[in-house]
Design an enzyme around this catalytic site. Structure first.
Site, PDB file in Angstrom:
ATOM      1  N   HIS A 110      -1.153  -4.143  12.947  1.00 56.09           N
ATOM      2  CA  HIS A 110      -1.513  -2.844  12.371  1.00 56.09           C
ATOM      3  C   HIS A 110      -1.870  -3.006  10.900  1.00 56.09           C
ATOM      4  O   HIS A 110      -1.720  -4.101  10.333  1.00 56.09           O
ATOM      5  CB  HIS A 110      -0.346  -1.845  12.515  1.00 56.09           C
TER       6      HIS A 110
HETATM    7  P1  TYD Z   1       6.804  -1.590  13.790  1.00 58.04           P
HETATM    8  O1  TYD Z   1       6.478  -1.513  12.348  1.00 58.04           O
HETATM    9  O2  TYD Z   1       5.876  -0.930  14.763  1.00 58.04           O
HETATM   10  O3  TYD Z   1       7.022  -3.118  14.196  1.00 58.04           O
HETATM   11  P2  TYD Z   1       5.904  -4.230  14.437  1.00 58.04           P
HETATM   12  O4  TYD Z   1       4.723  -3.779  13.676  1.00 58.04           O
HETATM   13  O5  TYD Z   1       6.505  -5.488  13.939  1.00 58.04           O
HETATM   14  O6  TYD Z   1       5.660  -4.293  15.904  1.00 58.04           O
HETATM   15  O7  TYD Z   1       8.268  -1.011  14.004  1.00 58.04           O
HETATM   16  C1  TYD Z   1       8.915  -1.082  15.254  1.00 58.04           C
HETATM   17  C2  TYD Z   1       9.849   0.101  15.362  1.00 58.04           C
HETATM   18  O8  TYD Z   1      10.832   0.057  14.352  1.00 58.04           O
HETATM   19  C3  TYD Z   1       9.140   1.441  15.238  1.00 58.04           C
HETATM   20  O9  TYD Z   1       9.617   2.283  16.277  1.00 58.04           O
HETATM   21  C4  TYD Z   1       9.575   2.004  13.932  1.00 58.04           C
HETATM   22  C5  TYD Z   1      10.850   1.278  13.603  1.00 58.04           C
HETATM   23  N1  TYD Z   1      10.967   0.971  12.166  1.00 58.04           N
HETATM   24  C6  TYD Z   1      11.783   1.738  11.379  1.00 58.04           C
HETATM   25  O10 TYD Z   1      12.441   2.691  11.829  1.00 58.04           O
HETATM   26  N2  TYD Z   1      11.887   1.425  10.043  1.00 58.04           N
HETATM   27  C7  TYD Z   1      11.186   0.403   9.491  1.00 58.04           C
HETATM   28  O11 TYD Z   1      11.313   0.157   8.272  1.00 58.04           O
HETATM   29  C8  TYD Z   1      10.306  -0.363  10.322  1.00 58.04           C
HETATM   30  C9  TYD Z   1       9.507  -1.490   9.764  1.00 58.04           C
HETATM   31  C10 TYD Z   1      10.234  -0.042  11.660  1.00 58.04           C
END
Ligand code: TYD
Length: 134
Positions: free
Chosen positions: A52
């Site tokens: 992303h």
């Molecule tokens: P995401 O940023 O989508 O992870 P990646 O990009 O590595 O796949 O985050 C995964 C999940 O974690 C999403 O449901 C949101 C949650 N999250 C938080 O609650 N706080 C945070 O600081 C981050 C980075 C993610």
């Protein structure tokens, strides 16, 4: 969206026979005010994370343990940064698509962020990202 100045930041390294020490504090080493830290661990072999971009969030990514690759895509070209030292941080400005891959066993990715978590700051659709970059 800015897409300039992606770079490896060489963090301070205090060499010591008892074990080495690195740090960052305030805005002395990192070009933004830190609002959040999160870390990625226990990644199964072959998995990828973080496909992303962000509208506003800037990040510094550090391989605190082990190694992994960060693939950054500015909409025109992709570049892979292999992180495998706990004293190198990859600074990624907002507005760049990135994912993490090729995690070694027991690797630990620390991500230091300029914004609090906000789902509406994410661009999760690659086609939308490419449209925004035009
Ligand atoms: P995401 O940023 O989508 O992870 P990646 O990009 O590595 O796949 O985050 C995964 C999940 O974690 C999403 O449901 C949101 C949650 N999250 C938080 O609650 N706080 C945070 O600081 C981050 C980075 C993610």
């Amino acid at each position: 969206m800015s897409s300039d100045n992606i770079r490896i930041i060489d963090l301070p390294k205090i060499i010591d026979d008892r074990g080495n020490l690195s740090f960052f504090e305030g805005e002395n080493q990192i070009p933004f005010q830190i609002k959040r830290c999160y870390w990625i661990y226990d990644v199964p072999g072959g998995e990828t994370r973080g496909g992303h971009a962000y509208y506003n969030n800037k990040e510094l990514i550090i391989a605190l343990s082990g190694s992994f690759d960060v693939v950054v895509d500015n909409g025109i070209e992709k570049k892979t940064y292999s992180l495998n030292r706990s004293y190198y941080g990859l600074y990624i400005p907002n507005g760049l698509w990135r994912h993490l891959e090729n995690f070694s066993t027991n690797s630990l990715a620390l991500i230091v962020a300029s914004e609090e978590y906000n789902e509406s700051d994410y661009i999760r659709n690659y086609e939308q990202y490419i449209e925004l970059k035009k």
